[in-house]
Design a protein around this motif. Structure first.
Motif, PDB file in Angstrom:
ATOM      1  N   LYS A 137      13.679  -9.200  10.844  1.00  0.00           N
ATOM      2  CA  LYS A 137      12.978 -10.042  11.820  1.00  0.00           C
ATOM      3  C   LYS A 137      11.472  -9.976  11.596  1.00  0.00           C
ATOM      4  O   LYS A 137      10.783 -10.987  11.718  1.00  0.00           O
ATOM      5  CB  LYS A 137      13.326  -9.619  13.253  1.00  0.00           C
ATOM      6  CG  LYS A 137      14.638 -10.192  13.729  1.00  0.00           C
ATOM      7  CD  LYS A 137      14.852  -9.970  15.205  1.00  0.00           C
ATOM      8  CE  LYS A 137      16.171 -10.586  15.642  1.00  0.00           C
ATOM      9  NZ  LYS A 137      16.704  -9.930  16.841  1.00  0.00           N
ATOM     10  N   ALA A 138      10.957  -8.798  11.280  1.00  0.00           N
ATOM     11  CA  ALA A 138       9.524  -8.640  11.020  1.00  0.00           C
ATOM     12  C   ALA A 138       9.125  -9.554   9.864  1.00  0.00           C
ATOM     13  O   ALA A 138       8.147 -10.304   9.960  1.00  0.00           O
ATOM     14  CB  ALA A 138       9.205  -7.185  10.684  1.00  0.00           C
ATOM     15  N   LYS A 139       9.909  -9.505   8.791  1.00  0.00           N
ATOM     16  CA  LYS A 139       9.639 -10.328   7.615  1.00  0.00           C
ATOM     17  C   LYS A 139       9.605 -11.806   7.994  1.00  0.00           C
ATOM     18  O   LYS A 139       8.714 -12.547   7.574  1.00  0.00           O
ATOM     19  CB  LYS A 139      10.714 -10.071   6.554  1.00  0.00           C
ATOM     20  CG  LYS A 139      10.575 -10.907   5.296  1.00  0.00           C
ATOM     21  CD  LYS A 139      11.760 -10.662   4.358  1.00  0.00           C
ATOM     22  CE  LYS A 139      11.844 -11.760   3.327  1.00  0.00           C
ATOM     23  NZ  LYS A 139      13.046 -11.647   2.502  1.00  0.00           N
ATOM     24  N   TYR A 140      10.544 -12.242   8.808  1.00  0.00           N
ATOM     25  CA  TYR A 140      10.604 -13.640   9.244  1.00  0.00           C
ATOM     26  C   TYR A 140       9.305 -14.052   9.950  1.00  0.00           C
ATOM     27  O   TYR A 140       8.717 -15.080   9.630  1.00  0.00           O
ATOM     28  CB  TYR A 140      11.815 -13.856  10.169  1.00  0.00           C
ATOM     29  CG  TYR A 140      11.787 -15.195  10.859  1.00  0.00           C
ATOM     30  CD1 TYR A 140      12.215 -16.347  10.190  1.00  0.00           C
ATOM     31  CD2 TYR A 140      11.313 -15.324  12.157  1.00  0.00           C
ATOM     32  CE1 TYR A 140      12.162 -17.594  10.813  1.00  0.00           C
ATOM     33  CE2 TYR A 140      11.259 -16.560  12.789  1.00  0.00           C
ATOM     34  CZ  TYR A 140      11.685 -17.692  12.110  1.00  0.00           C
ATOM     35  OH  TYR A 140      11.617 -18.920  12.727  1.00  0.00           O
ATOM     36  N   TYR A 141       8.861 -13.246  10.909  1.00  0.00           N
ATOM     37  CA  TYR A 141       7.664 -13.599  11.680  1.00  0.00           C
ATOM     38  C   TYR A 141       6.392 -13.559  10.837  1.00  0.00           C
ATOM     39  O   TYR A 141       5.518 -14.410  10.989  1.00  0.00           O
ATOM     40  CB  TYR A 141       7.528 -12.726  12.936  1.00  0.00           C
ATOM     41  CG  TYR A 141       8.499 -13.159  14.012  1.00  0.00           C
ATOM     42  CD1 TYR A 141       8.249 -14.299  14.771  1.00  0.00           C
ATOM     43  CD2 TYR A 141       9.677 -12.458  14.247  1.00  0.00           C
ATOM     44  CE1 TYR A 141       9.144 -14.730  15.743  1.00  0.00           C
ATOM     45  CE2 TYR A 141      10.580 -12.875  15.217  1.00  0.00           C
ATOM     46  CZ  TYR A 141      10.307 -14.014  15.963  1.00  0.00           C
ATOM     47  OH  TYR A 141      11.204 -14.444  16.919  1.00  0.00           O
ATOM     48  N   PHE A 142       6.289 -12.588   9.950  1.00  0.00           N
ATOM     49  CA  PHE A 142       5.107 -12.532   9.073  1.00  0.00           C
ATOM     50  C   PHE A 142       5.081 -13.754   8.153  1.00  0.00           C
ATOM     51  O   PHE A 142       4.030 -14.348   7.931  1.00  0.00           O
ATOM     52  CB  PHE A 142       5.088 -11.240   8.242  1.00  0.00           C
ATOM     53  CG  PHE A 142       4.941  -9.988   9.069  1.00  0.00           C
ATOM     54  CD1 PHE A 142       4.060  -9.942  10.148  1.00  0.00           C
ATOM     55  CD2 PHE A 142       5.664  -8.843   8.769  1.00  0.00           C
ATOM     56  CE1 PHE A 142       3.915  -8.787  10.915  1.00  0.00           C
ATOM     57  CE2 PHE A 142       5.524  -7.686   9.520  1.00  0.00           C
ATOM     58  CZ  PHE A 142       4.655  -7.659  10.596  1.00  0.00           C
ATOM     59  N   HIS A 143       6.246 -14.126   7.654  1.00  0.00           N
ATOM     60  CA  HIS A 143       6.332 -15.292   6.782  1.00  0.00           C
ATOM     61  C   HIS A 143       5.941 -16.555   7.542  1.00  0.00           C
ATOM     62  O   HIS A 143       5.167 -17.381   7.047  1.00  0.00           O
ATOM     63  CB  HIS A 143       7.741 -15.427   6.190  1.00  0.00           C
ATOM     64  CG  HIS A 143       7.872 -16.595   5.276  1.00  0.00           C
ATOM     65  ND1 HIS A 143       8.393 -17.800   5.699  1.00  0.00           N
ATOM     66  CD2 HIS A 143       7.519 -16.768   3.982  1.00  0.00           C
ATOM     67  CE1 HIS A 143       8.354 -18.659   4.693  1.00  0.00           C
ATOM     68  NE2 HIS A 143       7.835 -18.059   3.639  1.00  0.00           N
ATOM     69  N   TYR A 202       8.478  -5.866  15.675  1.00  0.00           N
ATOM     70  CA  TYR A 202       9.749  -5.660  14.966  1.00  0.00           C
ATOM     71  C   TYR A 202       9.619  -4.607  13.870  1.00  0.00           C
ATOM     72  O   TYR A 202      10.549  -3.843  13.620  1.00  0.00           O
ATOM     73  CB  TYR A 202      10.296  -6.977  14.399  1.00  0.00           C
ATOM     74  CG  TYR A 202      10.954  -7.822  15.463  1.00  0.00           C
ATOM     75  CD1 TYR A 202      12.117  -7.385  16.098  1.00  0.00           C
ATOM     76  CD2 TYR A 202      10.417  -9.042  15.842  1.00  0.00           C
ATOM     77  CE1 TYR A 202      12.726  -8.138  17.084  1.00  0.00           C
ATOM     78  CE2 TYR A 202      11.021  -9.808  16.839  1.00  0.00           C
ATOM     79  CZ  TYR A 202      12.176  -9.350  17.452  1.00  0.00           C
ATOM     80  OH  TYR A 202      12.773 -10.102  18.433  1.00  0.00           O
ATOM     81  N   LEU A 203       8.467  -4.550  13.223  1.00  0.00           N
ATOM     82  CA  LEU A 203       8.204  -3.527  12.215  1.00  0.00           C
ATOM     83  C   LEU A 203       8.320  -2.145  12.857  1.00  0.00           C
ATOM     84  O   LEU A 203       8.966  -1.250  12.319  1.00  0.00           O
ATOM     85  CB  LEU A 203       6.795  -3.737  11.640  1.00  0.00           C
ATOM     86  CG  LEU A 203       6.474  -3.253  10.240  1.00  0.00           C
ATOM     87  CD1 LEU A 203       7.421  -3.837   9.211  1.00  0.00           C
ATOM     88  CD2 LEU A 203       5.035  -3.612   9.888  1.00  0.00           C
ATOM     89  N   GLY A 204       7.705  -1.994  14.013  1.00  0.00           N
ATOM     90  CA  GLY A 204       7.756  -0.727  14.752  1.00  0.00           C
ATOM     91  C   GLY A 204       9.175  -0.348  15.168  1.00  0.00           C
ATOM     92  O   GLY A 204       9.514   0.824  15.274  1.00  0.00           O
ATOM     93  N   MET A 205       9.994  -1.369  15.409  1.00  0.00           N
ATOM     94  CA  MET A 205      11.391  -1.141  15.800  1.00  0.00           C
ATOM     95  C   MET A 205      12.297  -0.970  14.577  1.00  0.00           C
ATOM     96  O   MET A 205      13.507  -0.830  14.711  1.00  0.00           O
ATOM     97  CB  MET A 205      11.893  -2.319  16.648  1.00  0.00           C
ATOM     98  CG  MET A 205      11.208  -2.419  17.994  1.00  0.00           C
ATOM     99  SD  MET A 205      11.434  -4.042  18.812  1.00  0.00           S
ATOM    100  CE  MET A 205      13.203  -4.190  18.871  1.00  0.00           C
ATOM    101  N   LEU A 223       2.441 -14.677  15.892  1.00  0.00           N
ATOM    102  CA  LEU A 223       3.541 -14.411  14.964  1.00  0.00           C
ATOM    103  C   LEU A 223       3.351 -13.056  14.280  1.00  0.00           C
ATOM    104  O   LEU A 223       4.313 -12.303  14.097  1.00  0.00           O
ATOM    105  CB  LEU A 223       3.646 -15.531  13.922  1.00  0.00           C
ATOM    106  CG  LEU A 223       4.151 -16.875  14.467  1.00  0.00           C
ATOM    107  CD1 LEU A 223       3.858 -17.998  13.485  1.00  0.00           C
ATOM    108  CD2 LEU A 223       5.637 -16.814  14.795  1.00  0.00           C
ATOM    109  N   ASN A 224       2.102 -12.736  13.927  1.00  0.00           N
ATOM    110  CA  ASN A 224       1.807 -11.429  13.334  1.00  0.00           C
ATOM    111  C   ASN A 224       2.128 -10.309  14.324  1.00  0.00           C
ATOM    112  O   ASN A 224       2.750  -9.311  13.969  1.00  0.00           O
ATOM    113  CB  ASN A 224       0.347 -11.346  12.898  1.00  0.00           C
ATOM    114  CG  ASN A 224       0.039 -10.020  12.222  1.00  0.00           C
ATOM    115  OD1 ASN A 224       0.608  -9.686  11.194  1.00  0.00           O
ATOM    116  ND2 ASN A 224      -0.850  -9.253  12.820  1.00  0.00           N
ATOM    117  N   ALA A 232       7.125  -5.215   5.032  1.00  0.00           N
ATOM    118  CA  ALA A 232       8.466  -5.432   5.587  1.00  0.00           C
ATOM    119  C   ALA A 232       9.481  -5.554   4.451  1.00  0.00           C
ATOM    120  O   ALA A 232      10.571  -4.984   4.509  1.00  0.00           O
ATOM    121  CB  ALA A 232       8.485  -6.675   6.478  1.00  0.00           C
ATOM    122  N   LYS A 233       9.110  -6.281   3.387  1.00  0.00           N
ATOM    123  CA  LYS A 233       9.995  -6.420   2.216  1.00  0.00           C
ATOM    124  C   LYS A 233      10.264  -5.057   1.587  1.00  0.00           C
ATOM    125  O   LYS A 233      11.404  -4.735   1.254  1.00  0.00           O
ATOM    126  CB  LYS A 233       9.348  -7.317   1.152  1.00  0.00           C
ATOM    127  CG  LYS A 233       9.361  -8.783   1.466  1.00  0.00           C
ATOM    128  CD  LYS A 233       8.794  -9.477   0.239  1.00  0.00           C
ATOM    129  CE  LYS A 233       8.436 -10.896   0.469  1.00  0.00           C
ATOM    130  NZ  LYS A 233       7.805 -11.473  -0.724  1.00  0.00           N
TER     131      LYS A 233
END
Length: 167
Positions: free
Chosen positions: A27-33, A19-22, A12-13, A59-60
């Motif tokens: 979406k990045a926030k969702y996966y990190f959470h 997604y962070l890179g993109m 998930l990280n 991400a936030k």
């Protein structure tokens, strides 16, 4: 089961990081959470927990949200510092510098970016140093040209050594 949980949180990280890179911060926030809420992650792998927490906070920040900030950055920094995870500490300080620059607190933004630069220099990690120099250039306009010059020199050295390795 613990290994599977750990694997899922790691995956998930990694997905969040892509997604962070993109620049898809939502979406990045969702996966990190999702990674952070894995059962007993803090107890099972505090290093991964700190990484996910810092990534979530970042991400936030990129979305312009400040819910839970800067506390999440500080918590991740404290964990990484206590474990001696220098590259994680450097990244956290860069993120804190970005956060305080976003909040228009130039004193704290400069403080954290200076700490990141100094720590990067002491560990002789050119990649961390490049990231730190890039950040300090944006928060210290008076000395930006000095930092930019150093950035360019280090970047050139890195490119040369990469070319040598490729030959």
């Amino acid at each position: 089961i613990p290994a599977e949980l750990h694997l899922e949180a790691t995956s998930l990280n990694n997905i969040g990081f892509v997604y962070l890179g993109m620049k898809d911060y939502k979406k990045a926030k969702y996966y990190f959470h999702e990674g952070l809420i894995q059962d007993n992650l803090y107890e099972r792998d505090v290093k991964l927990y700190a990484m996910l927490l810092d990534n979530l906070a970042y991400a936030k920040l990129r979305m312009g949200e400040s819910d839970g900030l800067p506390e999440q950055f500080y918590k991740a920094l404290k964990i990484r510092d206590s474990l001696g995870l220098t590259s994680g500490v450097i990244l956290n300080k860069i993120h804190l510098s970005e956060y305080f620059a976003f909040k228009k607190d130039s004193v704290k933004a400069l403080k954290f970016s200076k700490e990141a630069v100094e720590l990067s220099r002491s560990t002789e990690s050119p990649t961390s140093l490049l990231e730190s120099l890039k950040q300090i250039t944006s928060v210290d306009p008076k000395n930006a040209s000095v930092y930019s010059k150093e950035y360019i020199e280090i970047n050139e050295k890195l490119k040369k050594s990469e070319r040598k390795m490729g030959e």
